[in-house]
Enzyme design. Structure first.
Site, PDB file in Angstrom:
ATOM      1  CG  HIS A 138      36.206  14.777  35.740  1.00  0.00           C
ATOM      2  ND1 HIS A 138      37.541  14.483  35.574  1.00  0.00           N
ATOM      3  CD2 HIS A 138      35.960  14.658  37.072  1.00  0.00           C
ATOM      4  CE1 HIS A 138      38.080  14.201  36.746  1.00  0.00           C
ATOM      5  NE2 HIS A 138      37.130  14.304  37.678  1.00  0.00           N
ATOM      6  CG  HIS A 322      42.534   7.854  38.190  1.00  0.00           C
ATOM      7  ND1 HIS A 322      42.852   9.190  38.173  1.00  0.00           N
ATOM      8  CD2 HIS A 322      41.463   7.731  39.008  1.00  0.00           C
ATOM      9  CE1 HIS A 322      42.023   9.839  38.968  1.00  0.00           C
ATOM     10  NE2 HIS A 322      41.171   8.970  39.474  1.00  0.00           N
TER      11      HIS A 322
END
Length: 569
Positions: A138, A322
């Protein structure tokens, strides 16, 4: 005339030779040198009164000589554990063999001639590995890249645009404009980079646009909706353009269960991220997919290996990554469904059996970018202690296990993402991305990182000191990380469509672009030392995991090597 010297004396002078053994850092892993390319008595060494001098180990007449030679190194790669010299020319690996001056020395390979144009790195008593490949990044913060380099990783594949909420959760660089900006940003860093576009679309146009804009692959993520329709379309477009697809499946089984995902994949090659499931995926049985012949399975490093602390740290980690709300019961249930001790324990064993083929980080999004190499070897150590020798190993060495585990972060991610023609191993013609380790620090803190044939990163002492070694010794960028040298020694991986259209020229990129290839034809059987495909079953009530009927379970580790004793300073 021959001179016989004790084996220990020889090792002190030139490093270990065939039949010698050494321990990897403070692990229980022992390697044994399988072959030594040296011609005894004609070893090549550099220094005052040593061999590499004009007319001696350095040729006075040869013109086609190496740019760089690493002497007498211990090489650990998927193909072997050997001792030899590594020749480098034009930023590429020439070969491993016997280097020197053929006019004065026996056994010198004609492709490994040392001359006045040759630089030297002394590899005696050092281990050399291929630069690591982290295939689950990421791209949240640029600071990840120095951390990765400092653990021996030289290639990063993933997606993102910085600390945007989407990037914090998903490995996608969505859209043409974002892709262009990230390709331009890649020019600033002395690593190879490749970016995944967002694959969640039921229509092809946006997927094609991202591939043509430079995406080296596509990522399907549940936070964008990994539905069967999106899976099918993403794979169909990937097949058309020969790029890889990585997938994070539907944890809450909202759009379908594992069986629905398997039907949507329909036997097409796919890289399954965090295949155990703690990082995301069909609960509780996504791990079953690791046994499929078309699945290229990987782990992310927070669950590597299973320890007494693994479960405790995961819940909060997951809530943050998340964008979940601890006040919402459904969000808490979502998080708790992903953290299962039984499947994490089984993951250890599936790695040792060669079923799960790769290890990556999931950087800053449930993973630590600077610990891919370390956690790989911690897993190997734990399995040696708990399961004993692998088939093919003996009481003398763990060579087979070491080859299996090094392949998980070098050649196998390279094969999976179509970049093995450029990186992933120490083989002729590949980019000279090489990591040198002192054996006592193997897997934790490398000494030198060679990038494309030039030192780009190094554990370096005070720059105002009279010698290079005084404290503070810190990882610092070297000349390979600056100016035009950076672009000349690193690659940006893109789709063949983008490469052929001249994306580098269009965006005025300083790095050379390299097209990925063979992404759709690679299968589990092609992954080296990690291609087992057992029938995996998960009990839906107890989460017990079996492979070909055998229960896979192990105790969590209470302590590990490569840990606190290496990080006191």
């Amino acid at each position: 005339m021959s001179l016989w010297i004790p084996r220990q004396t020889y090792a002190d002078l030139y490093g270990p030779t065939k039949g010698d053994r050494l321990r990897l850092a403070d692990t229980e892993l022992i390697i044994e040198i399988e072959h030594d390319f040296a011609h005894y008595g004609d070893e090549i060494t550099f220094g005052g009164g040593k061999v590499i001098r004009d007319g001696m180990g350095q040729s006075s007449s040869a013109h086609d000589v190496l740019d760089l030679v690493i002497t007498n190194a211990i090489i650990i790669d998927h193909w072997g554990i050997v001792k030899g010299d590594i020749g480098i020319k034009q930023g590429r690996i020439v070969k491993v063999g016997k280097a020197g001056n053929p006019d004065t020395m026996a056994g010198v390979d004609p492709e490994l001639v040392v001359g006045a144009n040759t630089e030297v790195i002394a590899g005696e008593h050092m281990i050399v590995t291929a630069g690591g490949i982290d295939s689950h990044i990421h791209f949240i913060a640029p600071g990840q890249i120095p951390e990765a380099l400092s653990n021996g990783v030289t290639t990063l594949l993933g997606g993102g645009t910085g600390p945007a909420t989407g990037t914090k959760a998903t490995t996608c660089t969505p859209g043409v404009w974002n892709m262009a900006r990230m390709l331009q940003a890649a020019d600033a860093w002395p690593v190879n980079l490749g970016f995944l576009g967002k694959g969640n679309a039921a229509q092809p146009e946006s997927l094609i646009q991202q591939i043509q804009a430079g995406a080296c692959g596509l990522k399907l993520h549940e936070d964008w909706g990994t539905t069967p329709a999106a899976i099918d379309m993403c794979l169909s477009v990937a097949d058309q353009y020969d790029v890889q697809v990585a997938i994070h499946t539907d944890t809450i089984n909202e759009a379908g269960f594992l069986e629905d995902t398997i039907r949507a994949i329909a036997g097409r090659t796919i890289h399954t991220y965090h295949t155990e499931g703690a990082g995301g995926g069909h609960a509780p049985d996504i791990i079953k997919i690791a046994g499929e012949r078309y699945v290229l399975p990987s782990s992310t490093n927070p669950t590597r290996p299973y320890t007494v602390n693994t479960i405790a740290e995961h819940l909060d980690m997951l809530m943050v990554c998340h964008h979940l709300n601890p006040q919402v019961p459904e969000d808490v249930a979502f998080a708790e469904s992903r953290i299962r001790p039984e499947t994490i324990a089984a993951e250890d064993i599936l790695h040792d059996l060669g079923v799960i083929s790769m290890i990556s980080s999931d950087s800053q999004a449930m993973g630590r970018v600077g610990e891919v190499v370390t956690r790989t070897w911690q897993t190997a150590h734990k399995m040696k202690v708990q399961r004993g020798a692998l088939l093919g190993d003996s009481a003398r060495n763990d060579n087979q296990r070491v080859k299996r585990y090094i392949a998980k972060y070098t050649i196998n991610p390279a094969l999976a993402h179509g970049i093995a023609h450029e990186v992933g191993s120490i083989e002729p013609g590949k980019l000279a991305d090489l990591v040198l380790w002192q054996p006592a620090f193997f897997g934790v803190k490398p000494e030198i990182i060679v990038k494309g044939g030039l030192i780009a990163w190094n554990a370096m002492g005070d720059a105002n000191a009279s010698i290079p070694t005084p404290q503070p010794v810190l990882y610092r960028p070297m000349f390979g990380a600056f100016g035009g040298a950076l672009g000349a020694t690193s690659l940006t991986f893109v789709s063949a469509a983008a490469h052929e259209s001249g994306i580098g020229q269009q965006l005025n990129l300083q790095k050379v672009t390299s097209a990925v290839r063979g992404c759709r034809s690679v299968q589990k059987a092609d992954l080296i030392h990690n291609n087992a495909t057992p029938l995996i079953e998960v009990d839906p009530e107890t989460y017990a995991v079996r492979a070909d009927g055998e229960l896979l379970t192990c105790e969590p580790a209470t302590s590990l090597p490569l840990a606190q004793r290496y990080f006191l300073f």
